[in-house]
Motif scaffolding. Structure first.
Motif, PDB file in Angstrom:
ATOM      1  N   SER A 126       1.379  -6.248  12.917  1.00  0.00           N
ATOM      2  CA  SER A 126       0.303  -6.601  13.831  1.00  0.00           C
ATOM      3  C   SER A 126      -0.708  -7.524  13.150  1.00  0.00           C
ATOM      4  O   SER A 126      -0.635  -7.755  11.935  1.00  0.00           O
ATOM      5  N   PRO A 127      -1.685  -8.017  13.906  1.00  0.00           N
ATOM      6  CA  PRO A 127      -2.742  -8.827  13.287  1.00  0.00           C
ATOM      7  C   PRO A 127      -3.580  -8.048  12.265  1.00  0.00           C
ATOM      8  O   PRO A 127      -4.284  -8.647  11.453  1.00  0.00           O
ATOM      9  N   ALA A 128      -3.478  -6.721  12.298  1.00  0.00           N
ATOM     10  CA  ALA A 128      -4.226  -5.880  11.357  1.00  0.00           C
ATOM     11  C   ALA A 128      -3.423  -5.588  10.093  1.00  0.00           C
ATOM     12  O   ALA A 128      -3.680  -4.615   9.396  1.00  0.00           O
ATOM     13  N   LYS A 129      -2.466  -6.462   9.777  1.00  0.00           N
ATOM     14  CA  LYS A 129      -1.568  -6.263   8.643  1.00  0.00           C
ATOM     15  C   LYS A 129      -2.310  -5.969   7.347  1.00  0.00           C
ATOM     16  O   LYS A 129      -1.899  -5.106   6.564  1.00  0.00           O
ATOM     17  N   LYS A 130      -3.405  -6.671   7.083  1.00  0.00           N
ATOM     18  CA  LYS A 130      -4.113  -6.503   5.810  1.00  0.00           C
ATOM     19  C   LYS A 130      -4.740  -5.122   5.653  1.00  0.00           C
ATOM     20  O   LYS A 130      -5.086  -4.718   4.545  1.00  0.00           O
ATOM     21  N   PHE A 131      -4.873  -4.410   6.759  1.00  0.00           N
ATOM     22  CA  PHE A 131      -5.437  -3.059   6.695  1.00  0.00           C
ATOM     23  C   PHE A 131      -4.360  -1.970   6.679  1.00  0.00           C
ATOM     24  O   PHE A 131      -4.676  -0.789   6.588  1.00  0.00           O
ATOM     25  N   SER A 132      -3.098  -2.376   6.799  1.00  0.00           N
ATOM     26  CA  SER A 132      -2.019  -1.406   6.997  1.00  0.00           C
ATOM     27  C   SER A 132      -1.908  -0.403   5.849  1.00  0.00           C
ATOM     28  O   SER A 132      -1.713   0.802   6.092  1.00  0.00           O
ATOM     29  N   TYR A 133      -2.030  -0.848   4.607  1.00  0.00           N
ATOM     30  CA  TYR A 133      -1.911   0.053   3.458  1.00  0.00           C
ATOM     31  C   TYR A 133      -3.037   1.087   3.454  1.00  0.00           C
ATOM     32  O   TYR A 133      -2.814   2.264   3.146  1.00  0.00           O
ATOM     33  N   TYR A 134      -4.228   0.627   3.780  1.00  0.00           N
ATOM     34  CA  TYR A 134      -5.394   1.508   3.738  1.00  0.00           C
ATOM     35  C   TYR A 134      -5.374   2.527   4.873  1.00  0.00           C
ATOM     36  O   TYR A 134      -5.650   3.716   4.656  1.00  0.00           O
ATOM     37  N   VAL A 135      -5.047   2.054   6.065  1.00  0.00           N
ATOM     38  CA  VAL A 135      -5.002   2.965   7.217  1.00  0.00           C
ATOM     39  C   VAL A 135      -3.912   4.017   7.040  1.00  0.00           C
ATOM     40  O   VAL A 135      -4.134   5.207   7.291  1.00  0.00           O
ATOM     41  N   LYS A 202       0.450  -0.664  -2.439  1.00  0.00           N
ATOM     42  CA  LYS A 202       0.330  -2.116  -2.369  1.00  0.00           C
ATOM     43  C   LYS A 202       0.914  -2.760  -3.623  1.00  0.00           C
ATOM     44  O   LYS A 202       1.626  -3.775  -3.547  1.00  0.00           O
ATOM     45  N   ALA A 203       0.636  -2.166  -4.771  1.00  0.00           N
ATOM     46  CA  ALA A 203       1.175  -2.695  -6.031  1.00  0.00           C
ATOM     47  C   ALA A 203       2.695  -2.600  -6.059  1.00  0.00           C
ATOM     48  O   ALA A 203       3.383  -3.535  -6.487  1.00  0.00           O
ATOM     49  N   LEU A 204       3.230  -1.465  -5.579  1.00  0.00           N
ATOM     50  CA  LEU A 204       4.686  -1.302  -5.560  1.00  0.00           C
ATOM     51  C   LEU A 204       5.355  -2.263  -4.592  1.00  0.00           C
ATOM     52  O   LEU A 204       6.445  -2.773  -4.855  1.00  0.00           O
ATOM     53  N   SER A 205       4.692  -2.506  -3.463  1.00  0.00           N
ATOM     54  CA  SER A 205       5.260  -3.441  -2.489  1.00  0.00           C
ATOM     55  C   SER A 205       5.400  -4.827  -3.090  1.00  0.00           C
ATOM     56  O   SER A 205       6.399  -5.515  -2.881  1.00  0.00           O
ATOM     57  N   VAL A 206       4.405  -5.239  -3.852  1.00  0.00           N
ATOM     58  CA  VAL A 206       4.459  -6.535  -4.518  1.00  0.00           C
ATOM     59  C   VAL A 206       5.543  -6.524  -5.589  1.00  0.00           C
ATOM     60  O   VAL A 206       6.356  -7.447  -5.691  1.00  0.00           O
ATOM     61  N   ALA A 207       5.565  -5.459  -6.372  1.00  0.00           N
ATOM     62  CA  ALA A 207       6.537  -5.378  -7.475  1.00  0.00           C
ATOM     63  C   ALA A 207       7.967  -5.354  -6.952  1.00  0.00           C
ATOM     64  O   ALA A 207       8.872  -5.915  -7.570  1.00  0.00           O
ATOM     65  N   LEU A 208       8.179  -4.701  -5.826  1.00  0.00           N
ATOM     66  CA  LEU A 208       9.525  -4.589  -5.270  1.00  0.00           C
ATOM     67  C   LEU A 208       9.847  -5.716  -4.289  1.00  0.00           C
ATOM     68  O   LEU A 208      10.887  -5.681  -3.617  1.00  0.00           O
ATOM     69  N   LYS A 209       8.917  -6.653  -4.169  1.00  0.00           N
ATOM     70  CA  LYS A 209       9.083  -7.808  -3.279  1.00  0.00           C
ATOM     71  C   LYS A 209       9.303  -7.380  -1.827  1.00  0.00           C
ATOM     72  O   LYS A 209      10.143  -7.936  -1.126  1.00  0.00           O
ATOM     73  N   ARG A 210       8.530  -6.354  -1.428  1.00  0.00           N
ATOM     74  CA  ARG A 210       8.637  -5.871  -0.053  1.00  0.00           C
ATOM     75  C   ARG A 210       7.497  -6.388   0.807  1.00  0.00           C
ATOM     76  O   ARG A 210       7.476  -6.162   2.005  1.00  0.00           O
ATOM     77  N   ALA A 211       6.506  -6.997   0.179  1.00  0.00           N
ATOM     78  CA  ALA A 211       5.337  -7.416   0.945  1.00  0.00           C
ATOM     79  C   ALA A 211       5.733  -8.502   1.944  1.00  0.00           C
ATOM     80  O   ALA A 211       6.573  -9.327   1.651  1.00  0.00           O
TER      81      ALA A 211
END
Length: 211
Positions: A126-135, A202-211
């Protein structure tokens, strides 16, 4: 065509293997935390659990199904503590109603992990993607409290054991009981998971190239 099919199949197998390895690692972390001081902060009332953190991370990184399995691992350890008596509160519930204890310990945690994964997946697209990890990291402990206390009231509120706690808290209905019983512990759980869970996932998503 055969080469393409073979390549696709190999890639799918690698992806599936990686998923299983990641899931196994999350389960191992949950088990380690459950049976060491890393998983709980002991208090006179309900213990503050930090196990919502790996469940939240698992749900975010591995999706709703992975979150449900991580929740199952969390719930299974809680139910084990009830059966073995290593948790006085859970053991008391088990002695009253084993089936109700199963629902409180296991079903509540499976739902917690599964729904956290659904929330993250929906927000991430969604447009709220940047908040997804926190929510999602905040939703996990809140869902844990909601389902745990909801099932606790459903199966045990009218029992002598819980009514004794209700009387000691000086409250008169289930809603006030939940607020008084969870209290500061629930806020601490939510705060820990919100901060630590969002950072790790968030760190793992970047490390695993899932972002």
């Amino acid at each position: 065509m055969n080469t393409t099919t073979t390549t696709t199949t190999a890639a799918a197998k690698r992806s599936s293997t990686l998923y299983m390895v990641e899931l196994a690692m999350m389960i191992a972390i949950i088990l380690l935390m459950s049976f060491t001081p890393l998983g709980y902060l002991r208090t006179p009332g309900l213990s503050i659990t930090l196990l919502t953190i790996p469940v939240a991370v698992g749900a975010i990184i591995l999706g709703p199904k992975g979150g449900a399995v991580c929740g199952l691992a969390f719930g299974a350890t809680s139910f084990y503590m009830a059966v073995t008596g290593s948790s006085a509160f859970a053991a008391a519930l088990f002695n009253i109603n084993p089936f109700g204890t199963f629902i409180v310990c296991i079903v509540a945690r499976v739902l917690e992990g599964w729904i956290t994964g659904l929330i993250f997946a929906a927000l991430y697209k969604s447009p709220a993607k940047k908040f997804s990890y926190y929510v999602a990291s905040l939703a996990c402990p809140l869902l844990n409290t909601f389902f745990f206390m909801g099932f606790l009231c459903l199966f045990f509120y009218n029992t002598d054991y819980i009514q004794g706690i209700v009387s000691s808290l000086g409250v008169s209905n289930p809603v006030v009981f939940v607020a008084a019983f969870v209290g500061v512990q629930g806020l601490i759980e939510a705060g820990f998971c919100f901060v630590v869970g969002s950072i790790i996932s968030k760190a793992l998503s970047v490390a695993l190239k899932r972002a």
